[in-house]
Write a protein that holds these residues in place. Structure first.
Motif, short mmCIF file in Angstrom:
data_model
loop_
_atom_site.label_atom_id
_atom_site.label_comp_id
_atom_site.label_asym_id
_atom_site.label_seq_id
_atom_site.Cartn_x
_atom_site.Cartn_y
_atom_site.Cartn_z
N UNK A 66 -2.01 -43.72 60.92
CA UNK A 66 -1.75 -42.77 59.86
C UNK A 66 -2.75 -42.98 58.74
N UNK A 67 -3.23 -41.90 58.19
CA UNK A 67 -4.23 -41.95 57.12
C UNK A 67 -3.56 -41.62 55.79
N UNK A 68 -3.96 -42.34 54.76
CA UNK A 68 -3.46 -42.07 53.41
C UNK A 68 -4.64 -41.86 52.48
N UNK A 69 -4.40 -41.06 51.45
CA UNK A 69 -5.35 -40.94 50.36
C UNK A 69 -4.85 -41.86 49.26
N UNK A 70 -5.63 -42.88 48.94
CA UNK A 70 -5.19 -43.86 47.95
C UNK A 70 -6.33 -44.30 47.06
N UNK A 71 -5.99 -45.06 46.02
CA UNK A 71 -6.98 -45.55 45.07
C UNK A 71 -7.53 -46.89 45.54
N UNK A 72 -8.83 -47.07 45.39
CA UNK A 72 -9.49 -48.32 45.72
C UNK A 72 -10.11 -48.85 44.42
N UNK A 73 -9.68 -50.04 44.01
CA UNK A 73 -10.10 -50.57 42.72
C UNK A 73 -11.52 -51.09 42.80
N UNK A 74 -12.31 -50.79 41.77
CA UNK A 74 -13.65 -51.35 41.61
C UNK A 74 -13.91 -51.47 40.12
N UNK A 75 -15.05 -51.93 39.74
CA UNK A 75 -15.32 -52.17 38.33
C UNK A 75 -15.17 -53.65 38.03
N UNK A 76 -15.19 -54.00 36.74
CA UNK A 76 -15.10 -55.40 36.39
C UNK A 76 -13.74 -55.72 35.78
N UNK A 77 -13.56 -56.96 35.41
CA UNK A 77 -12.29 -57.41 34.85
C UNK A 77 -11.98 -56.66 33.56
N UNK A 78 -10.75 -56.22 33.40
CA UNK A 78 -10.27 -55.48 32.23
C UNK A 78 -10.96 -54.12 32.07
N UNK A 79 -11.70 -53.68 33.05
CA UNK A 79 -12.42 -52.39 33.00
C UNK A 79 -12.40 -51.76 34.38
N UNK A 80 -11.20 -51.49 34.86
CA UNK A 80 -11.05 -50.99 36.22
C UNK A 80 -11.39 -49.51 36.30
N UNK A 81 -12.07 -49.14 37.36
CA UNK A 81 -12.25 -47.75 37.76
C UNK A 81 -11.85 -47.69 39.22
N UNK A 82 -11.50 -46.52 39.67
CA UNK A 82 -10.96 -46.38 41.02
C UNK A 82 -11.70 -45.31 41.79
N UNK A 83 -11.87 -45.56 43.08
CA UNK A 83 -12.37 -44.55 43.99
C UNK A 83 -11.18 -44.01 44.75
N UNK A 84 -11.15 -42.70 44.94
CA UNK A 84 -10.12 -42.10 45.77
C UNK A 84 -10.69 -42.06 47.19
N UNK A 85 -10.00 -42.73 48.11
CA UNK A 85 -10.52 -42.87 49.47
C UNK A 85 -9.48 -42.46 50.49
N UNK A 86 -9.96 -42.03 51.63
CA UNK A 86 -9.11 -41.83 52.81
C UNK A 86 -9.19 -43.11 53.60
N UNK A 87 -8.02 -43.72 53.85
CA UNK A 87 -8.01 -45.05 54.47
C UNK A 87 -6.81 -45.14 55.42
N UNK A 88 -6.98 -45.91 56.48
CA UNK A 88 -5.88 -46.17 57.40
C UNK A 88 -4.85 -47.05 56.70
#
Length: 88
Positions: free
Chosen positions: A1-23
């Motif tokens: 099953x595939x989900x669309x979810x957030x993937x955390x990236x960026x540095x400490x206390x300055x998070x940005x997220x990629x929206x990804x399709x992931x198993x």
């Protein structure tokens, strides 16, 4: 099953997220199938690759709660429902 979810990236206390399709079996920072968007909660900026998101939704991908809210604000689900009624 595939989900669309957030993937955390960026540095400490300055998070940005990629929206990804992931198993669902992969962890949050695991290997994704495709990057379909970007979300910066500090600047409140969002970029979405709408055709890619619609493709995964048509194939049965389930968005997580946060991705669902982000997509709702970007009015992606209106296009998804429009495409479903057009082809039915």
């Amino acid at each position: 099953m595939v989900k669309l979810r957030l993937k955390r990236c960026g540095r400490k206390q300055r998070a940005v997220y990629q929206i990804v399709a992931i198993d669902v079996r992969f962890r949050r920072e695991g290997r994704d199938l495709q990057k379909v968007g970007f979300y910066d909660p500090i600047k409140n900026q969002t970029y979405s690759n709408v055709p890619a998101i619609l493709y995964f939704l048509e194939k049965g991908a389930q968005p997580t709660g946060t991705v669902h809210d982000i997509s709702k604000k970007a009015e992606i689900f209106k296009e998804f429902r429009f495409n479903q009624t057009k082809f039915s």
